[in-house]
Design a protein around this motif. Structure first.
Motif, mmCIF file in Angstrom:
data_model
loop_
_atom_site.group_PDB
_atom_site.id
_atom_site.type_symbol
_atom_site.label_atom_id
_atom_site.label_comp_id
_atom_site.label_asym_id
_atom_site.label_seq_id
_atom_site.Cartn_x
_atom_site.Cartn_y
_atom_site.Cartn_z
ATOM 1 N N VAL A 1 19.367 25.463 18.088
ATOM 2 C CA VAL A 1 19.065 24.544 16.995
ATOM 3 C C VAL A 1 19.398 25.249 15.694
ATOM 4 C CG1 VAL A 1 17.277 23.225 15.809
ATOM 5 C CG2 VAL A 1 17.275 23.366 18.304
ATOM 6 N N THR A 2 20.427 24.764 14.995
ATOM 7 C CA THR A 2 20.919 25.412 13.782
ATOM 8 C C THR A 2 21.012 24.418 12.632
ATOM 9 O OG1 THR A 2 23.217 25.050 14.472
ATOM 10 C CG2 THR A 2 22.200 27.131 15.103
ATOM 11 N N THR A 3 20.119 23.444 12.633
ATOM 12 C CA THR A 3 20.064 22.437 11.579
ATOM 13 C C THR A 3 19.392 23.001 10.334
ATOM 14 O OG1 THR A 3 17.899 21.655 12.272
ATOM 15 C CG2 THR A 3 19.808 20.634 13.329
ATOM 16 N N ALA B 1 31.340 16.834 10.322
ATOM 17 C CA ALA B 1 30.959 18.063 11.010
ATOM 18 C C ALA B 1 31.316 17.993 12.485
ATOM 19 C CB ALA B 1 29.464 18.306 10.836
ATOM 20 N N ARG B 2 31.101 16.827 13.098
ATOM 21 C CA ARG B 2 31.460 16.666 14.510
ATOM 22 C C ARG B 2 32.961 16.823 14.707
ATOM 23 N NH1 ARG B 2 27.936 12.233 14.041
ATOM 24 N NH2 ARG B 2 29.648 10.734 14.271
ATOM 25 N N LYS B 3 33.736 16.232 13.826
ATOM 26 C CA LYS B 3 35.188 16.296 13.938
ATOM 27 C C LYS B 3 35.680 17.734 13.820
ATOM 28 C CE LYS B 3 39.391 14.273 11.859
ATOM 29 N NZ LYS B 3 40.052 15.521 11.405
ATOM 30 N N LEU C 1 25.934 21.390 13.300
ATOM 31 C CA LEU C 1 27.280 21.955 13.403
ATOM 32 C C LEU C 1 27.832 22.408 12.057
ATOM 33 C CD1 LEU C 1 28.738 19.373 15.953
ATOM 34 C CD2 LEU C 1 27.447 21.486 16.386
ATOM 35 N N GLY C 2 26.940 22.869 11.180
ATOM 36 C CA GLY C 2 27.363 23.433 9.910
ATOM 37 C C GLY C 2 27.796 24.879 10.066
ATOM 38 N N GLY C 3 27.661 25.657 8.988
ATOM 39 C CA GLY C 3 28.167 27.022 8.979
ATOM 40 C C GLY C 3 27.561 27.915 10.039
#
Length: 354
Positions: free
Chosen positions: A70-72, A42-44, A14-16
């Motif tokens: 999947v965006t890790t 990031a979750r918040k 859940l980054g950029g």
């Protein structure tokens, strides 16, 4: 048939780029059901921005999904893509396929045996100029496409030093695996993904590790040169079994003007375009009416390549059919080239892939 916007989609990472994908999904009215990240902040942020459930464990997210993005960071692509495929889900995995060739091969193996499919996030294929060039190629206007000059060069554009982008352990490399992967993929796409048999390349790290790295702006925060252990530019030449070739220039930082120009050369015509633009020029020559050269400017409608990529993915999920574009096998071929460039740079010699 299920409507694409009814497909229950989750995002892992859940980054950029994860938030960017979530924004595009929301804009199209897609059914974004949740996100997963190991980082609580990031979750918040994701929950507050998109109003969906967030999870610390991917299994709980998978229970609510038909498909996941999947965006890790690269190193974790395999873990989440393989687990999602094992859960019977369809997967869109951001480029590159993985941080190493071995990890990419394991993802491809899992996809071959899976009920669902795996698509790779080469969004530039969906840009309007690229689609126009492919159209004219299919019509035969270019004759045989024989060579592509691929450039993705920033004058100063190192991502935040100290982020995962500048860590060899997490990213698997620097400029080559980050932005070079797009250039390689587009070049091979224009050549219909030939069998690359020889790669000669050189990577350099000349700027990111300097105390006096001079820049005007930087994506992310700068932690200084201690957080940089990857390449910041690369040059390579690829030769395929059918005689087609690719010349590649990639840089996060270099002392020359920035350029995203691609040159597609064929026996009957060629084309140039800027990867970040909407227009292209087609170059032709003829003896009709007298020997002459002509350059035709083609204007296209502005498009959103990420939105178009998502549409292709969701349509495949809804129809229960693997998209014919951006396949995991194509992603694996690109990964083999990246690996070969790094090996060529390390050995100082050309690397054979056949």
């Amino acid at each position: 048939m299920t409507h694409p916007n009814d497909v229950a989609v989750g995002i892992v990472g859940l980054g950029g780029i994860g938030s960017h994908h979530a924004t595009k999904l929301t804009e199209r009215g897609a059914n974004l059901v949740g996100g997963m990240d190991v980082d609580a902040d990031a979750r918040k942020r994701f929950r507050e921005e998109f109003g969906v459930s967030v999870y610390e464990d991917e299994t709980a997210l998978y229970d609510d999904c038909d498909a996941v993005l999947v965006t890790t960071p690269n190193r974790f692509h395999e873990e989440y893509a393989v687990s999602a495929l094992s859960a019977g889900l369809d997967v869109l995995i951001e480029k590159p396929l993985a941080h190493t060739l071995e990890s990419a091969e394991r993802i491809a193996d899992a996809a071959r045996d899976a009920e669902g499919f795996c698509m790779v996030g080469f969004n530039n294929r969906f840009a309007a100029p690229v689609r126009v060039i492919k159209h004219y190629q299919d019509e035969g206007r270019f004759g045989e496409t024989t060579h592509v000059e691929a450039n993705y060069v920033r004058r100063r554009g190192v991502p935040g030093r100290g982020s995962w982008f500048t860590s060899a352990e997490v990213a698997g490399g620097g400029a080559l695996i980050d932005i070079g992967v797009h250039a390689i993929d587009l070049a091979l796409y224009f050549l219909d993904h030939p069998e690359v048999v020889e790669v000669s390349g050189e990577t350099r790290s000349e700027f990111g590790g300097r105390d006096d790295y001079a820049y005007v702006d930087m994506w992310g925060d700068d932690a200084g040169p201690e957080g940089f252990d990857v390449d910041d530019s690369a040059s390579a030449f690829l030769r395929a079994a059918d005689g087609t070739t690719v010349s590649l220039e990639v840089a996060w930082a270099t002392n020359r003007p920035a350029t995203d120009e691609f040159v597609v050369r064929g026996t009957e015509a060629g084309a140039t375009f800027d990867r970040g633009g909407d227009d292209l020029t087609i170059h032709e020559a003829s003896v009709g009416g007298g020997h002459h050269l002509s350059d035709a400017t083609v204007e296209t409608r502005e498009g959103d390549s990420h939105a178009a990529e998502q549409a292709a993915f969701l349509e495949g999920v809804a129809a229960g059919e693997t998209p014919a574009i951006n396949t995991v096998e194509e992603g694996l071929r690109v990964q083999r080239v990246i690996d070969a460039i790094y090996r060529s740079a390390e050995s100082g010699a050309a690397v054979r892939l056949d």
